[in-house]
Design an enzyme around this catalytic site. Sequence first.
Site, PDB file in Angstrom:
ATOM      1  N   ARG A   1       0.847  -1.205   0.000  1.00  0.00           N
ATOM      2  CA  ARG A   1       0.000   0.000   0.000  1.00  0.00           C
ATOM      3  C   ARG A   1       0.877   1.249   0.000  1.00  0.00           C
ATOM      4  O   ARG A   1       1.499   1.593   0.996  1.00  0.00           O
ATOM      5  CB  ARG A   1      -0.906  -0.005   1.231  1.00  0.00           C
ATOM      6  CG  ARG A   1      -1.773   1.245   1.314  1.00  0.00           C
ATOM      7  CD  ARG A   1      -2.954   1.101   2.240  1.00  0.00           C
ATOM      8  NE  ARG A   1      -2.612   1.115   3.646  1.00  0.00           N
ATOM      9  CZ  ARG A   1      -3.498   1.194   4.642  1.00  0.00           C
ATOM     10  NH1 ARG A   1      -4.790   1.251   4.361  1.00  0.00           N
ATOM     11  NH2 ARG A   1      -3.117   1.191   5.893  1.00  0.00           N
TER      12      ARG A   1
ATOM     13  N   ASP B   1      -3.607   3.787  14.531  1.00  0.00           N
ATOM     14  CA  ASP B   1      -2.752   4.217  13.420  1.00  0.00           C
ATOM     15  C   ASP B   1      -3.257   5.559  12.905  1.00  0.00           C
ATOM     16  O   ASP B   1      -4.106   6.187  13.562  1.00  0.00           O
ATOM     17  CB  ASP B   1      -2.654   3.135  12.341  1.00  0.00           C
ATOM     18  CG  ASP B   1      -3.959   2.925  11.590  1.00  0.00           C
ATOM     19  OD1 ASP B   1      -4.915   3.687  11.803  1.00  0.00           O
ATOM     20  OD2 ASP B   1      -4.017   1.990  10.768  1.00  0.00           O
TER      21      ASP B   1
HETATM   22  C1  LIG Z   1      -6.815   1.568   9.717  1.00  0.00           C
HETATM   23  C2  LIG Z   1      -5.818   0.737   9.026  1.00  0.00           C
HETATM   24  O1  LIG Z   1      -5.242   1.156   8.080  1.00  0.00           O
HETATM   25  S1  LIG Z   1      -5.504  -0.795   9.641  1.00  0.00           S
HETATM   26  C3  LIG Z   1      -4.010  -1.273   8.799  1.00  0.00           C
HETATM   27  C4  LIG Z   1      -2.840  -0.501   9.240  1.00  0.00           C
HETATM   28  N1  LIG Z   1      -2.485  -0.790  10.599  1.00  0.00           N
HETATM   29  C5  LIG Z   1      -1.729  -1.867  10.887  1.00  0.00           C
HETATM   30  O2  LIG Z   1      -1.337  -2.555   9.977  1.00  0.00           O
HETATM   31  C6  LIG Z   1      -1.397  -2.172  12.313  1.00  0.00           C
HETATM   32  C7  LIG Z   1      -0.610  -3.451  12.387  1.00  0.00           C
HETATM   33  N2  LIG Z   1      -0.325  -3.866  13.744  1.00  0.00           N
HETATM   34  C8  LIG Z   1       0.676  -3.363  14.461  1.00  0.00           C
HETATM   35  O3  LIG Z   1       1.374  -2.470  14.013  1.00  0.00           O
HETATM   36  C9  LIG Z   1       0.944  -3.966  15.796  1.00  0.00           C
HETATM   37  O4  LIG Z   1       0.240  -5.166  15.943  1.00  0.00           O
HETATM   38  C10 LIG Z   1       0.578  -3.086  16.998  1.00  0.00           C
HETATM   39  C11 LIG Z   1       1.392  -1.798  16.936  1.00  0.00           C
HETATM   40  C12 LIG Z   1      -0.876  -2.737  16.988  1.00  0.00           C
HETATM   41  C13 LIG Z   1       0.933  -3.844  18.266  1.00  0.00           C
HETATM   42  O5  LIG Z   1       2.283  -4.176  18.159  1.00  0.00           O
HETATM   43  P1  LIG Z   1       3.127  -4.762  19.384  1.00  0.00           P
HETATM   44  O6  LIG Z   1       2.825  -3.989  20.594  1.00  0.00           O
HETATM   45  O7  LIG Z   1       4.534  -4.868  18.941  1.00  0.00           O
HETATM   46  O8  LIG Z   1       2.516  -6.192  19.546  1.00  0.00           O
HETATM   47  P2  LIG Z   1       3.119  -7.375  20.377  1.00  0.00           P
HETATM   48  O9  LIG Z   1       4.157  -6.914  21.333  1.00  0.00           O
HETATM   49  O10 LIG Z   1       1.970  -8.121  20.920  1.00  0.00           O
HETATM   50  O11 LIG Z   1       3.803  -8.233  19.233  1.00  0.00           O
HETATM   51  C14 LIG Z   1       4.149  -9.595  19.397  1.00  0.00           C
HETATM   52  C15 LIG Z   1       4.898 -10.040  18.180  1.00  0.00           C
HETATM   53  O12 LIG Z   1       4.045  -9.933  17.036  1.00  0.00           O
HETATM   54  C16 LIG Z   1       4.661  -9.107  16.067  1.00  0.00           C
HETATM   55  N3  LIG Z   1       3.615  -8.343  15.399  1.00  0.00           N
HETATM   56  C17 LIG Z   1       2.630  -7.593  15.964  1.00  0.00           C
HETATM   57  N4  LIG Z   1       1.848  -7.082  15.006  1.00  0.00           N
HETATM   58  C18 LIG Z   1       2.339  -7.522  13.831  1.00  0.00           C
HETATM   59  C19 LIG Z   1       1.933  -7.319  12.501  1.00  0.00           C
HETATM   60  N5  LIG Z   1       0.857  -6.597  12.187  1.00  0.00           N
HETATM   61  N6  LIG Z   1       2.667  -7.891  11.524  1.00  0.00           N
HETATM   62  C20 LIG Z   1       3.739  -8.636  11.830  1.00  0.00           C
HETATM   63  N7  LIG Z   1       4.173  -8.869  13.086  1.00  0.00           N
HETATM   64  C21 LIG Z   1       3.467  -8.304  14.076  1.00  0.00           C
HETATM   65  C22 LIG Z   1       5.608  -8.240  16.824  1.00  0.00           C
HETATM   66  O13 LIG Z   1       6.602  -7.727  15.969  1.00  0.00           O
HETATM   67  C23 LIG Z   1       6.120  -9.198  17.870  1.00  0.00           C
HETATM   68  O14 LIG Z   1       7.081 -10.046  17.254  1.00  0.00           O
HETATM   69  P3  LIG Z   1       8.191 -10.857  18.123  1.00  0.00           P
HETATM   70  O15 LIG Z   1       7.465 -11.647  19.149  1.00  0.00           O
HETATM   71  O16 LIG Z   1       8.858 -11.703  17.107  1.00  0.00           O
HETATM   72  O17 LIG Z   1       9.073  -9.821  18.728  1.00  0.00           O
HETATM   73  O1  LIG Z   2      -7.054   1.677   5.914  1.00  0.00           O
HETATM   74  C1  LIG Z   2      -7.963   1.242   6.539  1.00  0.00           C
HETATM   75  C2  LIG Z   2      -8.834   2.042   7.338  1.00  0.00           C
HETATM   76  O2  LIG Z   2      -9.704   1.484   8.023  1.00  0.00           O
HETATM   77  O3  LIG Z   2      -8.638   3.275   7.298  1.00  0.00           O
HETATM   78 MG   LIG Z   3      -7.064   3.870   5.901  1.00  0.00          MG
END
Ligand SMILES: CC(=O)SCCNC(=O)CCNC(=O)[C@H](O)C(C)(C)COP(=O)(O)OP(=O)(O)OC[C@H]1O[C@@H](n2cnc3c(N)ncnc32)[C@H](O)[C@@H]1OP(=O)(O)O
Ligand SMILES: O=CC(=O)O
Ligand SMILES: [Mg+2]
Length: 568
Positions: free
Chosen positions: A188, A470
């Site tokens: 994206r 986010d």
């Molecule tokens: C509205 C929108 O646009 S939604 C789409 C955009 N938003 C996103 O993509 C958010 C994605 N998610 C994240 O960034 C994270 O999950 C967060 C920030 C919400 C939480 O992250 P953390 O606090 O690091 O979670 P946590 O400590 O429980 O993570 C545990 C493990 O999972 C991993 N992890 C957590 N989320 C993700 C993810 N989305 N992708 C890959 N790995 C992940 C961490 O890196 C960590 O790895 P490790 O154990 O190997 O060190």
């Molecule tokens: O990108 C996704 C959203 O919910 O905003």
């Molecule tokens: Mg969005």
Amino acid sequence: MDPSYSVYEDAVSRNKESAARGVVELELPAGVRVRGLLQSGYQSVLTREALEFVADLERRFRPRVKYVLACRREEQARYDAGELPGFDPATKAIREGDWVCSAPPPAIADRRVEITGPVERKMIINALNCGAKMFMADFEDSLAPTWDNLMRGQINLRDAVNRTISFEDKARNKLYKLNPKTATLLVRPRGWHLQEAHIEIDGEPATGALVDFGLYFFHNHVNFRSKHGGFGPFFYLPKMQHSREAAVWNSVFDQAEDVTGVPRGSIRGTVLIETLPAVFQMHEILYELREHSAGLNCGRWDYIFSFIKTVRAHPDRLLPDRVQVGMKQHFLKSYTELLIQTCHRRGVHAMGGMAAQIPIRNDPAANEAASALVRADKLREVKAGHDGTWAAHPGLISLVVEVFDSNMPHANQLDVKREDVQVMEDDLLQMPKGKRTLEGLRLNTRVGIQYLAAWMTGTGSVPLYNLMEDAATAEISRVQNWQWIKYGAVLDGGLVPGVRVTKELFARVLDEEMVCIEREVGPAKFAVGRYREAAKLFAKQCTSEILDDFLTLDAYRNIVQFAPTARM
Ligand SMILES: CC(=O)SCCNC(=O)CCNC(=O)[C@H](O)C(C)(C)COP(=O)(O)OP(=O)(O)OC[C@H]1O[C@@H](n2cnc3c(N)ncnc32)[C@H](O)[C@@H]1OP(=O)(O)O
Ligand SMILES: O=CC(=O)O
Ligand SMILES: [Mg+2]
């Protein structure tokens, strides 16, 4: 370029170190200037050929990007004058016509669960390995677009496509590598509104979306297509408001295919329907992209943000607390059902969206409650006819896979036509029900400030109060506060009903919530974090006379860092 963009002292000293280490100078095409500091490896992304490719896209499409952004302003002026968005009579023939999009390529026929996350190295490996069908690697809502995040993101994605990506966590003595079977990558790029200040083309900052798309496509199309049956690369396209914006993306895809000799229709993009104006344009958007479409997605968080932003001049449209604006609200239910009907009529996927709950460690009861909310959300989506959905965290994948596997026996539900759905303009514009509370104002403020503080230090998605936050979710907090302050909303629920929201009340709330944040994060983290700067920016954004279009436009100046020796 705004002269207030800072050149930081540490950038100066780091640049000297880089020079001392003999970092390779870039070979730049005419008219291209790279203003970001060159760390090791960046030159492998910023090759002369790749920059030429990006510069060519920029020169061809910059005028059209400017035009579509001007159209957004013009349309907003009409909404500010009292109009509401609606279906365009001029494009009725497209909505009623019998055309379909190109069939989905086999590599993305089954995309029941997509994990999303920023283009950070360890997270990319975790996401690709987590058992999801797809991984949406994000330069957008979940990434703070610092120069380093962008450049490292490109390096990480190239290594992921090549399957050479690895990461060593020295502190935990853990090596991250790809499993034999991994998710399929979707990328994206940023939305049309964001510029990339660190790359100038003919004296102007480049378009962020074209930099993200151009560099990724240029370096990866050969490898990607060889691994995906001759199709790809695959993209998600964010924050569009009108089909004319989709037409620009379609031309960008045509151009990229023509220049590289990739067959027409190889690139596919899934458009996020995440603005209120775009929901009235779904057929038109698919029509513009009909050779390159991979369907639509319900970007619910930006959609709620856009709903408030679009009706910003309508004082009779004040929303209830953010937590009450859930997917069962009529306007959101209508939007998702219309999206499913539209996509399936045109033969492409109708993707669900993101539940914001994430796993809660050390509290099994709270964790179970969060899982139950995610399960219910995903069940609603699969039963409504969605072909897949998003998950924010690897810990949720098995739960979401289970819901889709139990309710979707085939690769997708393109045959579920939802002809029963009858959504009118009024359904899409109906106000959500609920109460406005002081607690809502407080939570918006606490979340907005903490999110901005993280973003300004380079982190674009964070866990706050057990939810994923986010750029899209933080925007809701900002515009909701703005709307309540601007129109002196009277709180009609919570602990102190009857109170009017004023700038003075907000200033007091902000002071109190800063104390609360300091207590929660601890004085050490508070002292080194950028909470005060974030609070100042958030307050400015919430109390401005005219609502800024995007929080990140104002915040961007805080993360731009020019290298002192940048040359053209
Ligand atoms: C509205 C929108 O646009 S939604 C789409 C955009 N938003 C996103 O993509 C958010 C994605 N998610 C994240 O960034 C994270 O999950 C967060 C920030 C919400 C939480 O992250 P953390 O606090 O690091 O979670 P946590 O400590 O429980 O993570 C545990 C493990 O999972 C991993 N992890 C957590 N989320 C993700 C993810 N989305 N992708 C890959 N790995 C992940 C961490 O890196 C960590 O790895 P490790 O154990 O190997 O060190
Ligand atoms: O990108 C996704 C959203 O919910 O905003
Ligand atoms: Mg969005």
